[in-house]
Design a protein around this motif. Structure first.
Motif, mmCIF file in Angstrom:
data_model
loop_
_atom_site.group_PDB
_atom_site.id
_atom_site.type_symbol
_atom_site.label_atom_id
_atom_site.label_comp_id
_atom_site.label_asym_id
_atom_site.label_seq_id
_atom_site.Cartn_x
_atom_site.Cartn_y
_atom_site.Cartn_z
ATOM 1 N N UNK A 165 0.880 -1.163 0.000
ATOM 2 C CA UNK A 165 0.000 0.000 0.000
ATOM 3 C C UNK A 165 0.925 1.222 0.000
ATOM 4 N N UNK A 166 1.183 1.766 -1.190
ATOM 5 C CA UNK A 166 2.156 2.844 -1.300
ATOM 6 C C UNK A 166 1.761 4.062 -0.469
ATOM 7 N N UNK A 167 0.485 4.326 -0.357
ATOM 8 C CA UNK A 167 0.029 5.432 0.491
ATOM 9 C C UNK A 167 0.442 5.223 1.940
ATOM 10 N N UNK A 168 0.321 3.990 2.420
ATOM 11 C CA UNK A 168 0.722 3.669 3.791
ATOM 12 C C UNK A 168 2.246 3.744 3.947
ATOM 13 N N UNK A 169 2.970 3.341 2.919
ATOM 14 C CA UNK A 169 4.436 3.459 2.939
ATOM 15 C C UNK A 169 4.823 4.927 3.085
ATOM 16 N N UNK A 170 4.174 5.789 2.312
ATOM 17 C CA UNK A 170 4.486 7.213 2.372
ATOM 18 C C UNK A 170 4.065 7.839 3.702
ATOM 19 N N UNK A 171 2.970 7.360 4.274
ATOM 20 C CA UNK A 171 2.548 7.856 5.585
ATOM 21 C C UNK A 171 3.587 7.491 6.636
ATOM 22 N N UNK A 172 4.113 6.267 6.577
ATOM 23 C CA UNK A 172 5.184 5.852 7.500
ATOM 24 C C UNK A 172 6.397 6.757 7.332
ATOM 25 N N UNK A 173 6.759 7.048 6.093
ATOM 26 C CA UNK A 173 7.894 7.932 5.819
ATOM 27 C C UNK A 173 7.667 9.294 6.473
ATOM 28 N N UNK A 174 6.476 9.844 6.316
ATOM 29 C CA UNK A 174 6.186 11.155 6.900
ATOM 30 C C UNK A 174 6.247 11.113 8.429
ATOM 31 N N UNK A 175 5.769 10.014 9.032
ATOM 32 C CA UNK A 175 5.850 9.872 10.496
ATOM 33 C C UNK A 175 7.303 9.826 10.960
ATOM 34 N N UNK A 176 8.129 9.047 10.259
ATOM 35 C CA UNK A 176 9.540 8.950 10.627
ATOM 36 C C UNK A 176 10.225 10.306 10.507
ATOM 37 N N UNK A 177 9.959 10.985 9.416
ATOM 38 C CA UNK A 177 10.582 12.289 9.184
ATOM 39 C C UNK A 177 10.138 13.287 10.251
ATOM 40 N N UNK A 178 8.857 13.271 10.601
ATOM 41 C CA UNK A 178 8.356 14.189 11.627
ATOM 42 C C UNK A 178 8.992 13.885 12.983
ATOM 43 N N UNK A 179 9.264 12.609 13.234
ATOM 44 C CA UNK A 179 9.859 12.220 14.510
ATOM 45 C C UNK A 179 11.292 12.698 14.696
ATOM 46 N N UNK A 180 12.007 12.894 13.612
ATOM 47 C CA UNK A 180 13.395 13.337 13.734
ATOM 48 C C UNK A 180 13.597 14.787 13.327
ATOM 49 N N UNK A 181 12.562 15.426 12.816
ATOM 50 C CA UNK A 181 12.699 16.790 12.305
ATOM 51 C C UNK A 181 13.279 17.736 13.345
ATOM 52 N N UNK A 182 12.825 17.635 14.570
ATOM 53 C CA UNK A 182 13.309 18.543 15.618
ATOM 54 C C UNK A 182 14.816 18.385 15.821
ATOM 55 N N UNK A 183 15.304 17.159 15.780
ATOM 56 C CA UNK A 183 16.717 16.892 16.044
ATOM 57 C C UNK A 183 17.628 17.341 14.910
ATOM 58 N N UNK A 184 17.109 17.378 13.685
ATOM 59 C CA UNK A 184 17.926 17.689 12.515
ATOM 60 C C UNK A 184 17.678 19.080 11.937
ATOM 61 N N UNK A 185 16.886 19.894 12.574
ATOM 62 C CA UNK A 185 16.511 21.172 11.975
ATOM 63 C C UNK A 185 17.614 22.219 12.117
ATOM 64 N N UNK A 186 17.669 23.101 11.140
ATOM 65 C CA UNK A 186 18.611 24.218 11.198
ATOM 66 C C UNK A 186 18.311 25.091 12.411
#
Length: 114
Positions: A37-58
């Motif tokens: 389910x490519x939509x679910x794959x992309x949703x997982x990607x967005x969750x992972x990215x959101x989870x680390x965004x704070x740590x990697x932000x400029x």
């Protein structure tokens, strides 16, 4: 964070799991077909990215006292780098590069959305 490492690894992990499910019988494991389910794959990607965004932000690094410069850069000497035409001097530097996609010269590709 937004291109390159995190998104590609998240998608590759999903592909690897699907492949392992398809090959499970070779290891004596019975399972159904792997349906992606490519939509679910992309949703997982967005969750992972959101989870680390704070740590990697400029913004985070700036708040920690790190000078962050965004743009195209090139080293001009052992202790200088030019970023968007401005020469910066440093004792130590971290270069965190991003990436951008290259559109291959395939006839007709520019006529379809991607």
């Amino acid at each position: 964070l937004n291109v390159g490492c995190v998104p590609s690894k998240a998608i590759l992990k999903s592909a690897k799991i699907a492949h392992q499910i398809k090959k499970a019988k070779e290891y004596g494991i019975l399972s159904g077909d792997a349906k992606v389910d490519f939509g679910a794959v992309m949703e997982r990607l967005r969750r992972l990215r959101a989870g680390i965004a704070h740590h990697d932000s400029a913004e985070r690094f700036t708040s920690l006292g790190v000078d962050v410069f965004l743009g195209h850069g090139k080293f001009t000497s052992r202790n200088t780098v030019e970023v968007n035409g401005k020469t910066l001097r440093f004792h130590r530097a971290v270069v965190a590069t991003g990436g951008s996609p290259n559109v291959p010269p395939i006839p007709g590709l520019n006529k379809v959305p991607f």
